[in-house]
Design a protein around this motif. Structure first.
Motif: not given
Length: 509
Positions: A52-68
């Protein structure tokens, strides 16, 4: 590129060179932390809110993991990131993350299997795939060995063939860490196993039983018929044994005044390896004062019915080609009756020599060291046990087979014992516990005679345990449930190694 190390493969040499290049760029290839706000599962389950609101109003997320996987496309690329929650697609552009980070760190120095962190916002591609638009890219861990990556190739005949899959059973058991990376479905069995144990623990806790811990290193091993592992304690200059069961210590606690105690224990038996045996295994043992084996049968069938409902939402569980129903009550069949039904031989009242001859007539391999109890156990194990698929209680065992069980209140020569058999294997063993110290001493001494005659699995005399029950032990019901075998059934696993993260294996090479 630096000089190749002879012991490294070409791929390992290339990755090690990339590691050095990262350091030359003042990038720590193994940073200390990363702030993760969401897993891939969190994002996929809450995508509508996050988009919702992407991109300006969208909630920012932070993820981490392996490149597959990676799809490099000039100034922008797609790749997939695998974390504990699953896999999610990432869209990354040079203009967002920076020229050096994109052109050098991501495109040239990042490999399949490397750990990276992404900060950005969630959107959907034109094809409808939930994706994270990367605004920041951070390197989190360089892998020096390539991750096995299956490749699907279509043949001229139109068939799809898979190459380079990490599917060899022995390799998967030896390198479970790789198995979990490239075959993420493997996690499901282990997650179910954990939930199974949790539901059993909850069931016992709700009834007021106390979870305790007892010694693994024991001066005298007991509580079962098995060969132990032996070690030495230098501080006291004494030999000790890894426990084969925790029964005798838990009974000491009943003597001490607890009404109900249980322990999920690692036990160790110096025996062979098979689909159903690992030298290190897990069981839960429960002892409840003032109860008998009839009560314990009802307790167990209700607890396992509870477990099945928790894990599967049904009392029925599919195991191979069978549909096993754990709904209580389960059938209860006396041991001699079950043997007679399958073999035509009534073993009740028979002498040791007569039973030995019956075993030979049934083409069951026996040896001179086997006493009457071991002979009966062999006959039952060969003729009856494999045919019991639905959960069944086999009851009322010969006294020779059960040195820790109370004599039957109405059947001469038998004890109040049951085993729960399911899918052709024992999953639990239980008694009305022997609390007569005079009878217990006689049973131990008979075991000592069997041991002197060559039975390496016979029990030894435990004087401290005898002293404990001489102080008085109330009527007690006890049970041991094999967690590994029960997990095999609850996860439809063909081998005990499929429900152990790190099963015992022959040394490599």
């Amino acid at each position: 590129m630096t000089k190749a190390e002879p012991s490294l493969s070409e791929q390992q040499q290339i990755r090690k060179s990339k590691l050095e290049q990262l350091r030359e760029l003042d990038i720590n290839p193994y940073p200390y932390e990363y702030d993760v706000t969401h897993t891939s599962k969190d994002i996929l389950e809450n995508e509508e809110t996050l988009i919702a609101g992407e991109p300006e109003g969208a909630e920012r997320v932070s993820v981490a993991g392996r490149v597959m996987t990676r799809r490099i496309m000039g100034k922008a690329s797609f790749f997939t990131l695998q974390d504990s929650g699953g896999i999610i697609q990432i869209y990354i552009r040079r203009d967002d993350v920076g020229t050096e980070e994109y052109n050098t760190v991501f495109k040239k120095l990042t490999d399949i299997g490397d750990f990276i962190g992404i900060r950005g916002f969630v959107f959907k591609t034109r094809t409808g795939e939930t994706t994270i638009h990367a605004e920041e890219f951070e390197f989190l861990g360089k892998t020096l060995r390539p991750i096995p990556t299956p490749k699907e190739v279509e043949t001229e005949e139109g068939e799809t063939k898979t190459f380079d899959a990490f599917s060899d059973k022995e390799m998967r058991y030896r390198q479970r860490y790789v198995d979990l990376i490239v075959n993420p479905d493997v996690k499901d069995a282990f997650i179910k196993r954990t939930h199974m144990v949790q539901s059993m623990r909850e069931f016992m806790n709700e009834r007021g039983y106390l979870e305790v811990e007892t010694p693994i290193l024991q001066p005298i091993y007991g509580g079962a018929s098995a060969r132990p592992f032996k070690t030495h304690l230098n501080a006291l200059d004494i030999d000790l044994y890894l426990r084969i069961a925790n029964e005798l210590y838990l009974k000491r606690l009943i003597v001490g005044g607890f009404d109900g105690v249980y322990e999920f224990s690692k036990d160790f038996r110096n025996e062979g390896l098979s689909r159903f045996h690992n030298p290190e295994f897990t069981q839960v043992e429960l002892y409840v004062a003032w109860k008998d084996y009839n009560w314990m049968m009802s307790f167990m069938e209700n607890m396992i019915e509870h477990v099945a409902l928790k894990l599967h939402g049904s009392t029925s569980v599919t195991v191979g080609e069978h549909e096993i129903d754990f709904k209580a009550p389960w059938p209860r069949i006396p041991m001699y009756e079950a043997i007679e039904k399958e073999t035509g031989h009534d073993l009740s009242g028979k002498s040791e020599s007569e039973i030995r001859n019956i075993a030979k007539d049934l083409h069951i391999e026996v040896d001179k060291s086997m006493g009457k109890g071991k002979l009966i156990d062999e006959i039952f194990g060969e003729t009856v046990e494999p045919k019991l698929i639905q959960p069944t209680f086999i009851t009322d065992y010969p006294v020779e087979m059960s040195p820790l069980a109370k004599k039957h209140r109405s059947k001469e020569g038998l004890v109040e014992r049951f085993e729960a058999i399911c899918n052709g294997k024992e999953i639990a063993n239980a008694f009305t516990e022997l609390n007569d110290p005079v009878d217990q001493r006689e049973r131990f001494e008979e075991q000592a005679r069997l041991r002197a005659g060559g039975d390496e699995e016979a029990m030894t005399v435990d004087e401290d345990f005898l002293r404990a029950i001489e102080y008085g032990m109330p009527p007690t019901a006890g049970i041991g449930i094999g967690i590994d075998r029960l997990a095999m059934i609850m996860t439809d696993s063909d081998s005990i190694r499929d429900v152990l993260f790190f099963p015992q294996m022959k040394p490599e090479g």
